[in-house]
Design a protein around this motif. Structure first.
Motif, PDB file in Angstrom:
ATOM      1  N   SER A  68       0.977  -1.233  -0.084  1.00 15.50           N
ATOM      2  CA  SER A  68       0.037  -0.104   0.009  1.00 15.50           C
ATOM      3  C   SER A  68       0.785   1.221   0.079  1.00 15.50           C
ATOM      4  CB  SER A  68      -0.887   0.081   1.188  1.00 15.50           C
ATOM      5  OG  SER A  68      -1.819  -1.128   1.226  1.00 15.50           O
ATOM      6  N   LEU A  69       2.225   1.125   0.184  1.00 12.86           N
ATOM      7  CA  LEU A  69       3.156   2.423   0.186  1.00 12.86           C
ATOM      8  C   LEU A  69       3.180   2.930  -1.078  1.00 12.86           C
ATOM      9  CD1 LEU A  69       5.428   0.910   2.981  1.00 12.86           C
ATOM     10  CD2 LEU A  69       3.812   2.421   3.333  1.00 12.86           C
ATOM     11  N   PRO A  70       3.386   4.222  -1.262  1.00 14.62           N
ATOM     12  CA  PRO A  70       3.882   4.783  -2.340  1.00 14.62           C
ATOM     13  C   PRO A  70       5.412   4.155  -2.994  1.00 14.62           C
ATOM     14  CG  PRO A  70       4.086   6.402  -0.777  1.00 14.62           C
ATOM     15  CD  PRO A  70       3.359   5.117  -0.244  1.00 14.62           C
ATOM     16  N   GLU A  71       5.588   4.167  -4.158  1.00 13.36           N
ATOM     17  CA  GLU A  71       6.935   3.683  -4.799  1.00 13.36           C
ATOM     18  C   GLU A  71       7.965   4.853  -4.345  1.00 13.36           C
ATOM     19  OE1 GLU A  71       9.140   2.097  -8.814  1.00 13.36           O
ATOM     20  OE2 GLU A  71       7.033   2.593  -8.706  1.00 13.36           O
ATOM     21  N   GLY A  72       9.191   4.400  -3.816  1.00  8.04           N
ATOM     22  CA  GLY A  72      10.128   5.157  -3.713  1.00  8.04           C
ATOM     23  C   GLY A  72      10.397   5.647  -2.250  1.00  8.04           C
ATOM     24  N   ASN A  73       9.614   5.185  -1.431  1.00  6.85           N
ATOM     25  CA  ASN A  73       9.608   5.499   0.121  1.00  6.85           C
ATOM     26  C   ASN A  73      11.065   5.135   0.718  1.00  6.85           C
ATOM     27  OD1 ASN A  73       9.461   2.669   1.551  1.00  6.85           O
ATOM     28  ND2 ASN A  73       7.869   2.817  -0.203  1.00  6.85           N
ATOM     29  N   ILE A  74      11.217   5.779   1.795  1.00  8.43           N
ATOM     30  CA  ILE A  74      12.391   5.140   2.589  1.00  8.43           C
ATOM     31  C   ILE A  74      11.909   4.443   3.781  1.00  8.43           C
ATOM     32  CG2 ILE A  74      14.127   5.773   4.126  1.00  8.43           C
ATOM     33  CD1 ILE A  74      14.289   8.476   2.524  1.00  8.43           C
ATOM     34  N   LEU A  75      12.366   3.271   3.870  1.00 10.02           N
ATOM     35  CA  LEU A  75      11.696   2.182   4.910  1.00 10.02           C
ATOM     36  C   LEU A  75      12.903   1.729   6.038  1.00 10.02           C
ATOM     37  CD1 LEU A  75       9.465   0.137   5.089  1.00 10.02           C
ATOM     38  CD2 LEU A  75      10.629  -1.605   3.688  1.00 10.02           C
ATOM     39  N   CYS A  76      12.378   2.021   7.159  1.00 12.83           N
ATOM     40  CA  CYS A  76      13.244   2.123   8.272  1.00 12.83           C
ATOM     41  C   CYS A  76      12.517   0.964   9.084  1.00 12.83           C
ATOM     42  CB  CYS A  76      13.172   3.437   9.229  1.00 12.83           C
ATOM     43  SG  CYS A  76      14.277   3.357  10.501  1.00 12.83           S
ATOM     44  N   VAL A  77      13.030  -0.099   9.335  1.00 13.26           N
ATOM     45  CA  VAL A  77      12.801  -1.662  10.089  1.00 13.26           C
ATOM     46  C   VAL A  77      13.172  -1.566  11.495  1.00 13.26           C
ATOM     47  CG1 VAL A  77      11.936  -3.953  10.180  1.00 13.26           C
ATOM     48  CG2 VAL A  77      12.458  -2.447   7.755  1.00 13.26           C
TER      49      VAL A  77
END
Length: 627
Positions: free
Chosen positions: A397-406
């Motif tokens: 569901s996230l927009p493409e090109g996001n920055i993902l921090c896990v």
């Protein structure tokens, strides 16, 4: 000293130039645009200097987060991150951030202050601990400045130390009287504060020749990049295009290799799937700026094979070469310079990795564990969403090109399995080499400041979420584009999974591993004026978004055939609503505590063999006796 090495000092309006102003102007000359921290009166001369010199100050709710935000900023921006913590109390809160930055080789410049020099060892306010002594074990360089004129020289020394060689944190202690002392320009030691960047080491011609010889001989080569390759994205991409060698990244940091690159293979964890799925494993691994160790499978051979595989390791730090596994060829070099040299040599002696191998290796990006895919979306034992399916729909569901921090334990494992679904431009696993929970709050903050054009997704478990959830206030104060997702199973998931694997599912014997099911993280978010939404497949809690949104996710009723898709659609709707809202938001995503992700099972290392003692997260040991 020639004028070339001097700063043109800026006189503050309406007051004299103090040590704090000189410090701020030195940092500005080094290219600093932002600093993260928490106010303390000891630092006011410096903070006023920052305001006078257009250095943006991002003040947090906790010093640990300030230091970790500087680290997140460095990872995204590719520049040294700057933070400030006040004397003793603030400094002690900042120590965990310095510890993680050292372990993960992140360039951080930390400013702290202390009591006046004249008050040393008098039990003065905030002067109990010697901050330099405490900082040295967790920094590359720590020093106390005792003369205002030495500020430029020592700042430049610390700055070069932070970002050359193996990067890492540095700390300088500026006693309050030094920061408030007027500057006499004729007495200033300028050092190399205005000098250009230093030249970096490159590979020898012989080293380039030896690497390419191994690459040409290999039938199944791969490139494995880590944090040290952050500044070499274009060079690594070009080298892969010339040679056809697939690129994989350390799970800890994706380095920004474009996901649509024709030879991008995703996380190095995909390499661990080759053997178990009956496919050939690499016979050459070229490790670029990544450290061997548990993040790359330790000494198990799961990611970097132990047998029938040659390993080339190129790193700026010679001490990392062969630290935990055998290396056939080690090269001490800046990664960009090394890969540029390899690419130039390839132009004269072209070769390509075998196409069938490339197809096999890159094909692992699309692999989905059948046992997870076949699990029902809603756990029929408790009515909660299965975490695999919940995280999968969230990432989709996230927009493409996001920055993902896990962040977090179990949620980190689920997210790593499904990382490609997020289509992120950059991904970071915040726990790092220390397994440090709570880092994601600071990393997300720093990332959002470093690149305000992208959505930053701060994925937390409900355990890690509790460390620094007050930073939602910081996110809101600065209007940052951060979506926090608390994947909430109401337990310390990895802890309880380990206990159950080793000791059995005895509900009364789960020490220190339970959390509260009625804690409402979405309501906490609303208390900080952020958008908050609860997604819960059970009927135990009403599902609402922020009151400011006037949006209700309807009670979905008892489990039926159509409920799964409705709940998953609710996740997508919540993501859409929060992205459209003004500022940061949070989703409290309720999932089942029952299924344990595969990484936890592998790390715990459970076995029924009576001759073995299980040592969670490390190699098991043989039982010294057995009856």
């Amino acid at each position: 000293m020639s004028a070339h090495h001097r700063l043109t000092l800026k006189q503050p309006s309406g007051r004299e130039l103090l040590g704090g102003d000189l410090l701020a102007q030195c940092l500005k000359a080094l290219g600093v645009e932002v600093a993260f921290g928490l106010h303390g009166g000891h630092l006011d001369a410096f903070l006023m200097g920052c305001a006078e010199n257009d250095i943006e100050l991002i003040d947090t709710r906790h010093e640990t987060v300030a230091v970790q935000a500087a680290e997140g900023y460095a990872k995204v921006k590719g520049k040294t991150g700057v933070c400030f913590v006040t004397a003793n109390s603030g400094f002690c809160n900042g120590l965990p951030g310095l510890a993680t930055a050292l372990a993960d080789r992140s360039p951080i410049f930390c400013v702290t202050s202390s009591a006046p020099l004249r008050d040393a060892a008098t039990n003065a306010l905030q002067d109990f601990h010697d901050q330099v002594v405490l900082a040295r074990p967790v920094t590359k360089f720590a020093h106390r400045i005792t003369n205002v004129g030495e500020i430029p020289r020592l700042v430049s020394l610390a700055w070069r130390t932070a970002n050359t060689g193996a990067p890492g944190p540095v700390l300088i202690d500026f006693p309050i009287d030094v920061l408030f002392t007027p500057v006499i320009e004729e007495s200033v030691a300028w050092g190399n504060i205005t000098a250009p960047e230093v030249s970096l080491p490159g590979p020898s011609p012989k080293a380039v020749e030896d690497v390419l010889k191994l690459a040409k001989e290999a039938q199944r080569p791969v490139i494995l990049v880590g944090t040290g390759a952050r500044g070499a994205i274009s060079e690594v991409s070009a080298f892969a295009e010339k040679t056809g060698i697939p690129i994989f990244h350390s799970p800890k940091f994706s380095t920004g290799i474009a996901q649509n690159h024709p030879f991008y293979g995703g996380s190095a964890t995909n390499l661990a799937l080759l053997g178990p799925t009956g496919k050939p494993t690499p016979d050459l691994v070229i490790v670029l700026g990544a450290r061997t160790g548990f993040i790359l499978g330790g000494r198990s051979g799961a990611i970097i094979p132990n047998k029938d595989c040659k390993v080339v390791q190129i790193d700026i730090d010679g001490g990392e070469i062969g630290r935990s596994t055998h290396i056939d060829l080690g090269v001490v070099s800046d990664i960009a310079l090394a890969v540029s040299a390899l690419s130039s040599a390839v132009e004269k002696n072209s070769f390509k990795a075998p196409e069938d191998w490339v197809k096999t290796a890159l094909g692992m990006r699309a692999f989905k564990a059948p046992h997870n895919e076949s699990e029902p979306v809603i756990d029929t034992n408790n009515g909660n969403l299965h975490p695999y399916h919940a995280v999968k729909r969230l990432l989709q569901s996230l927009p493409e090109g996001n920055i993902l921090c896990v962040d977090g334990g179990e949620v980190g494992g689920w997210t790593l399995q499904l990382m490609t679904e997020a289509r992120a431009s950059l991904s970071m696993v915040a726990t790092g080499y220390l397994g440090f929970l709570g880092n994601g709050w600071g990393y997300s903050l720093g990332a959002a400041v470093a690149d305000r054009s992208k959505l930053v997704v701060n994925i937390q478990g409900d355990g890690s979420a509790g460390f620094h959830i007050a930073e939602l206030d910081t996110f809101k104060k600065f209007g940052l584009n951060i979506l926090t997702v608390v994947v909430n199973n109401s337990v310390w998931g990895m802890s309880i999974a380990g206990q159950e694997m080793i000791y059995g599912k005895v509900t009364s014997q789960r020490p220190a591993a339970k959390l509260r099911v009625d804690t409402r993280y979405d309501v906490v978010a609303q208390g900080f004026a952020c958008t908050g939404a609860l997604i819960d497949a059970t009927n135990s809690l009403k599902q609402t978004a922020s009151e400011t949104r006037k949006k209700t996710y309807e009670d979905l009723g008892p489990i039926d055939e159509g409920k799964s898709s409705k709940v998953l659609d609710g996740i997508a709707a919540a993501v859409e609503d929060i992205i459209k809202a003004d500022g940061p938001g949070l989703i409290d995503l309720r999932v089942s505590p029952q299924p344990n992700q595969d990484t936890t099972k592998a790390m715990v290392g459970h076995t029924d063999d009576p001759n073995v003692i299980v040592v969670p997260y490390y190699d098991n040991i043989p039982r010294p006796y057995y009856k």
